[in-house]
Design a protein around this motif. Structure first.
Motif, PDB file in Angstrom:
ATOM      1  N   ALA A  31       0.897  -1.193  -0.083  1.00  0.00           N
ATOM      2  CA  ALA A  31      -0.139   0.008  -0.098  1.00  0.00           C
ATOM      3  C   ALA A  31       0.932   1.255  -0.036  1.00  0.00           C
ATOM      4  CB  ALA A  31      -0.986  -0.059   1.154  1.00  0.00           C
ATOM      5  N   PRO A  32       0.333   2.592  -0.429  1.00  0.00           N
ATOM      6  CA  PRO A  32       1.266   3.742  -0.386  1.00  0.00           C
ATOM      7  C   PRO A  32       1.654   3.831   1.140  1.00  0.00           C
ATOM      8  CG  PRO A  32      -0.881   3.782  -1.662  1.00  0.00           C
ATOM      9  CD  PRO A  32      -0.911   2.614  -1.025  1.00  0.00           C
ATOM     10  N   SER A  44       2.515   6.568   2.347  1.00  0.00           N
ATOM     11  CA  SER A  44       1.785   7.914   3.056  1.00  0.00           C
ATOM     12  C   SER A  44       0.486   7.307   3.929  1.00  0.00           C
ATOM     13  CB  SER A  44       1.754   8.863   2.302  1.00  0.00           C
ATOM     14  OG  SER A  44       0.975   8.424   1.030  1.00  0.00           O
ATOM     15  N   GLU A  45      -0.073   6.403   3.255  1.00  0.00           N
ATOM     16  CA  GLU A  45      -1.555   5.967   3.712  1.00  0.00           C
ATOM     17  C   GLU A  45      -1.215   5.118   5.093  1.00  0.00           C
ATOM     18  OE1 GLU A  45      -4.200   3.875   1.087  1.00  0.00           O
ATOM     19  OE2 GLU A  45      -4.142   5.504  -0.488  1.00  0.00           O
ATOM     20  N   TYR A  46      -0.209   4.215   5.206  1.00  0.00           N
ATOM     21  CA  TYR A  46       0.126   3.395   6.122  1.00  0.00           C
ATOM     22  C   TYR A  46       0.448   4.338   7.242  1.00  0.00           C
ATOM     23  CZ  TYR A  46       3.074   0.500   9.056  1.00  0.00           C
ATOM     24  OH  TYR A  46       3.738  -0.153  10.116  1.00  0.00           O
ATOM     25  N   LYS A  72       0.026   7.513   7.999  1.00  0.00           N
ATOM     26  CA  LYS A  72      -1.398   8.157   8.225  1.00  0.00           C
ATOM     27  C   LYS A  72      -2.501   7.629   9.028  1.00  0.00           C
ATOM     28  CE  LYS A  72      -4.855  11.576   6.383  1.00  0.00           C
ATOM     29  NZ  LYS A  72      -5.466  12.265   5.090  1.00  0.00           N
ATOM     30  N   GLY A  73      -2.797   6.347   8.443  1.00  0.00           N
ATOM     31  CA  GLY A  73      -3.878   5.406   9.180  1.00  0.00           C
ATOM     32  C   GLY A  73      -3.309   4.642  10.421  1.00  0.00           C
ATOM     33  N   TRP A  90      -6.023   1.376  10.406  1.00  0.00           N
ATOM     34  CA  TRP A  90      -6.090   1.441   8.709  1.00  0.00           C
ATOM     35  C   TRP A  90      -5.571   0.196   8.546  1.00  0.00           C
ATOM     36  CZ3 TRP A  90      -2.141   0.998   5.583  1.00  0.00           C
ATOM     37  CH2 TRP A  90      -2.488   0.870   4.165  1.00  0.00           C
TER      38      TRP A  90
END
Length: 787
Positions: free
Chosen positions: A727-728, A730-732, A734-735, A739
C-alpha cells in the motif's frame, strides 16, 4: 336546388293504374333498381353552420334513370307507408308528406332535402325515432323502383351489448360467474362512442327441480366498486329493473310458491365502460346453497340509463338460459401403492431415464356419486360389475402430486407438469412386470379392468429417496385420501462400481477415471456450509477428511470442470428441460446473482432442480468454489458463480463450467525500472520501455523516483506466511494500526520493507492476492480419489 315542393298534382288515369298495380298484395311486380333513390344518409347538422338547433337533413343519390322522372314522394312515420312494403298504392301517394319535383335540366347526381320543419311535430310527440320513405314516380307508365327508407334517431333507442357469461366454475353446492360491463351506444350517429351509462343488470337463476327453493341461497357479488354479500349495497334480491317511457327503476317481484325455483336479482351499476382500465369493468357473482348434482340456468340482461335492455328473451324463459350443473359431494377413491420401472442392477429400486426422469404409475382414481358406494381400494381400485360408469361413478378432474422435503419438514407441490392435464387421459394395464398402454376398459371375462395412469418426476438424482403424496381431486374440488409411498431410486451404474463416503456421490470424467465428489459445497460437523475461507484453508479442510480407501483433497480444476460438463451434455452443470428457459431457471433454481446470501447458507432453501446428471448440486450457483489449479504454479482458481452480483460482468458467462475466476485486489500500478520521457511539442510522454523511433527527452532512474510503497508479509491465523501485499507508504503512516486492520480483513499484516518506486498512475489487478483472498461468496467442495 333541383327540387321544389308541389302542393297539388293532378294524376292521369294511366298513372293511377300504374300505382294501383304496385300494391303490396299484388304478386309478380318487378322493381327496377335504376328507378329508385340510393345511398340514403342522415345529416344531423343544419345547412347554416352557425345554427346550433336540431336539424335533420337527408342526402341521397338520384335514380340512375332520370328520363320521365316526375316526382320523388316522401313520407314521414309508418302510418302511411310501413317499414316493409316495397310499393305504394294511389291512396298512399295522395297522403305523402311532400313531393320533390325533378328539374330535367339539372345535372346533379345527388341532393339533400331538409326535413327539420316536418320533423318538429314528431319531436313534440316524444318520438324516439322516425322512418322517412322515398318513392320515385315516373310518367312513362313503366315499372317502378322499390320504396327506400332511412331512419331518423332522436333519442337513445339502442340496446346495450349483450352480457357474455363464460362457463362458470362449479362445485357441490355453488358456482361462480364472471362477466364484463356491457357497452352502450347512446348516439346512433356516433357508433364509436360506447361508454354510455349502464343502469344495471337483471339476473335470473333457475333450478330445474321445481320443488327446490332458491329464495335464501347465498349470493356474493364483487363489483368494480366493492363486494356485497347481503344484497343491501350493489344488488337487490327478489327484484328486477323495469322501465317506462320516461324512467327506469328497480321493482320488487313476487316470491310465490309456484316460482320458488326462480331467483331474480337486480344488480346496480351506474358507470360506463372503462376503456383505460379493464379491471374496472369486471363483475363476479358467487352463489352457494345449491343442491349437489343438480341442473340450473342463469340469464343476465343489461339495462342502459334510458331503459333499453339487452337479451330480453333470455329472461322470459329461464329454463332456456345458460345451463350449469353442480357436482357431487363424495371424495374420490385412491389406491395405496405406486409402481415404478425397476433397475435390474438394483432390484426393488426405481430406474431413471437418460435425462434423470422418474416415471411413476398408479391405479386410476374414480369419483363415486354416493357415500355408500361399493368401490374398494387397495393397491388398485376395484369396481364391481354392478357399478356402471356415469351411473355409479365418474372420472376425476386431476391429480395433485407432492413430495416431502425432509429438511424443511413439509410437503411441497411439484410446480411443473410434463404435459397438460390431459396427460392422465392415457391408460395403462399391468401385464406381468410391465405397464402396457391399454385400449380396453374391461377384461375379456367382462369384469372391470384395473387401469393405471402415469406421470413423470423430473430432476431426480441417483440414489434419492422420494416420499410422494398423490391425491385425486374431483370436479367439486374434493380430495381423495392420500396415496403416500416411498420411492428408492437406483444409485446407478457408477454406484455399483464405487462405494463413496457419506455425503459424496460417484462421478466419472472418462471411462477409466472414477472418483467421489461432495454432493453439496463442504459443510462442517454441524451441517453448516463453510465459506469465507482462504484457498489454503480449503485445501487443509479437505485433506483433514478421513475416508477409508480414498485420498480426500480439494477438487482439481479439471475434474470439477468435467463433472460439471457431464461428458459435454451440460454447459452449466444443471439439467435443463426443453420447456424451461435455461438462464431463468439457473437464476431461479440456483440462486445466481440474487444477492440472497441467506438462501445460499440454508440448505432447506436449496432447490432440488439445481443438479447435474450424477446428483451433484449447485455447481453454477450459491457459492463460487475454490479448486486446485491445473498446474503447480497456477494461482488459486474459483469455479462457477455465486449469489453475489458482480457489477459489469456477464452472469451467464460466469456460470459456464469452463469459466475460471481469479479473485484479486485492485492496487496501484508501479515500476522500479527506468522511466523514459519523450517530448512531442509542449507535451512530455511518459513510457516504461525505450522507444528508439522517438527523440528521448530524459530518463528517470531509481534515484529520481519520489514515490514509496510499504510492503507487508501476509500471515494466516497460525502465523504462516501466505503472501505479500502493499500500500502507499503515506497511507500506512497516516492510518496507523486501525487502517492496517481494515486492509488485513482478519489476517495479519506484518510490515516488511519500504520500496522507492515510480507510480504509473494506473490501477492493476493484483493476482498475488489470491493467496490471501477470501469472500462470503466463496466456498469449496472436496473430492475423494480411490487409493
Amino acid at each position: 336546388m333541383m327540387f321544389k315542393f308541389l302542393t297539388k298534382w293532378l294524376f292521369l288515369p294511366a298513372l293511377i293504374a300504374l300505382f294501383a298495380s304496385c300494391a303490396d298484395d299484388e304478386e309478380g311486380t318487378e322493381f327496377l333498381f335504376n328507378r329508385e333513390v340510393m345511398e340514403l344518409s342522415v345529416i344531423r347538422g343544419c345547412a347554416d353552420e352557425n345554427d346550433t338547433s336540431a336539424c335533420y337533413r337527408v342526402r341521397f343519390s338520384l335514380p340512375i334513370k332520370k328520363d320521365d322522372l316526375a316526382c320523388i314522394r316522401v313520407w314521414l312515420d309508418t302510418t302511411v307507408v310501413d317499414d316493409t312494403s316495397k310499393a305504394v298504392s294511389s291512396k298512399q301517394i295522395d297522403n305523402s308528406t311532400m313531393c320533390l319535383e325533378y328539374d330535367e335540366n339539372g345535372s346533379r347526381l345527388a341532393d339533400t332535402v331538409d326535413l327539420t320543419k316536418e320533423v318538429k311535430e314528431f319531436l313534440d310527440k316524444d318520438y324516439d325515432s322516425l322512418q322517412v320513405a322515398f318513392f320515385c314516380e315516373y310518367s312513362d307508365n313503366g315499372d317502378p323502383g322499390a320504396v327506400q327508407r332511412v331512419f331518423l334517431h332522436f333519442k337513445d333507442d339502442l340496446l346495450p351489448s349483450s352480457v357474455n357469461v363464460p362457463d362458470p366454475v362449479t362445485w357441490t353446492d355453488g358456482a361462480q360467474f364472471e362477466w364484463h360491463r356491457s357497452t352502450d351506444q347512446t348516439d346512433f350517429y356516433k357508433p364509436a362512442e360506447l361508454s354510455g351509462i349502464i343502469f344495471g343488470y337483471n339476473v335470473v337463476i333457475y333450478a330445474e327441480d321445481s320443488e327446490e327453493d332458491l329464495s335464501d341461497i347465498k349470493v356474493i357479488l364483487t363489483t368494480p366498486e366493492g363486494v356485497d354479500s347481503t344484497g343491501k349495497k350493489y344488488y337487490q334480491r327478489h327484484a328486477r329493473i323495469r322501465s317506462t317511457k320516461d324512467s327506469v327503476w328497480v321493482d320488487s317481484v313476487s316470491r310465490g310458491e309456484k316460482k320458488k325455483n326462480v331467483l331474480r336479482l337486480a344488480v346496480l351499476d351506474g358507470k360506463g365502460f372503462d376503456f383505460d382500465n379493464d379491471s374496472l369493468n369486471r363483475y363476479s357473482m358467487t352463489i352457494r346453497g345449491l343442491r349437489p348434482m343438480s341442473v340450473y340456468t342463469i340469464g343476465i340482461a343489461a339495462w342502459d340509463a334510458v331503459g333499453n335492455q339487452s337479451c330480453t328473451e333470455c329472461l322470459s324463459e329461464p329454463k332456456n338460459n345458460k345451463r350449469f350443473d353442480t357436482t357431487d359431494s363424495v371424495a374420490p377413491v385412491m389406491p395405496t401403492k405406486l409402481y415404478v420401472i425397476e433397475d435390474t442392477l438394483f432390484p426393488g429400486k426405481a430406474r431413471l431415464d437418460s435425462n434423470n426422469r422418474l416415471r411413476i404409475f398408479w391405479n386410476m382414481s374414480v369419483d363415486p356419486f354416493v357415500v355408500d358406494h361399493p368401490i374398494e381400494s387397495d393397491t388398485v381400485v376395484v369396481i364391481p360389475d354392478t357399478c356402471k360408469f356415469i351411473l355409479c361413478y365418474d372420472t376425476v378432474a386431476t391429480y395433485v402430486i407432492e413430495h416431502y422435503d425432509v429438511i424443511a419438514k413439509e410437503w411441497k407441490k411439484f410446480d411443473y407438469v410434463i404435459g397438460d392435464s390431459a396427460r392422465y387421459g392415457q391408460k395403462f394395464q399391468l401385464e406381468k412386470d410391465t405397464m402396457m398402454v391399454s385400449t380396453r376398459t374391461v377384461n375379456k371375462n367382462g369384469t372391470a379392468q384395473a387401469l393405471f395412469v402415469t406421470d413423470t418426476i423430473r430432476w431426480v438424482s441417483p440414489g434419492d429417496t422420494i416420499i410422494l403424496r398423490i391425491r385425486a381431486r374431483d370436479k367439486s374440488g374434493y380430495y381423495s385420501a392420500a396415496l403416500i409411498d416411498t420411492i428408492y431410486v437406483s444409485p446407478g451404474v457408477l454406484a455399483a462400481e464405487l462405494e463413496c463416503p457419506e455425503g459424496y456421490v460417484p462421478v466419472s470424467v472418462n471411462d477409466s477415471t472414477k472418483f467421489c465428489m461432495e454432493r453439496y459445497e463442504h459443510r462442517n460437523d454441524s451441517g453448516e456450509f463453510v465459506y469465507n475461507v482462504l484457498h489454503s484453508e480449503a485445501v487443509a479442510a479437505c485433506e483433514a477428511v478421513s475416508a477409508s480407501g480414498f485420498k480426500v483433497s480439494l477438487c482439481k480444476e479439471r475434474d470439477w470442470e468435467l463433472v460439471c460438463l457431464s461428458g459435454g451434455a451440460l454447459s452449466n452443470g444443471v439439467l435443463v428441460e426443453e420447456s424451461v428457459n435455461s438462464a431463468k431457471s439457473l437464476f431461479s433454481y440456483c440462486n445466481v446473482g440474487t444477492n440472497d446470501s441467506a438462501s445460499a447458507a440454508d440448505i432447506s432453501k436449496r432447490d432440488y432442480r439445481c443438479t447435474n446428471k450424477t446428483g451433484v448440486k449447485d455447481l453454477p450457483g450459491q457459492y463460487q468454489e475454490w479448486v486446485i489449479g491445473k498446474s503447480e504454479d497456477t494461482v488459486a482458481v474459483a469455479k462457477g458463480s455465486s449469489y453475489k452480483v458482480f457489477s459489469g460482468l456477464d452472469r451467464e458467462s460466469l456460470m459456464l463450467c469452463t469459466n475460471r475466476s481469479y479473485p484479486y485486489f485492485t492496487r496501484l500500478g508501479y515500476t522500479t525500472d527506468s522511466v523514459y520521457l519523450y517530448r512531442e511539442g509542449a507535451k512530455v510522454d511518459t513510457v516504461f520501455k525505450a522507444d528508439t523511433s522517438r527523440t528521448l527527452y530524459k530518463v528517470l532512474t531509481k534515484k529520481d523516483f519520489k514515490d514509496s510503497l510499504q510492503f507487508f508479509e501476509v500471515q494466516d491465523a497460525s502465523g504462516n506466511t501466505i503472501g505479500e501485499d502493499y500500500a502507499p507508504y503515506s497511507e500506512y503512516k497516516k492510518g496507523g494500526d486501525e487502517w492496517l486492520e481494515t486492509l488485513a480483513n482478519g489476517l495479519v499484516y506484518v510490515p516488511s520493507e519500504v520500496k522507492v518506486v515510480f507510480l504509473t498512475g494506473s490501477k492493476v489487478a493484483y493476482r498475488g492476492a489470491t493467496a490471501f483472498y477470501k469472500s462470503p461468496a466463496i466456498s469449496f467442495r472436496c473430492c475423494a480419489y480411490p487409493e
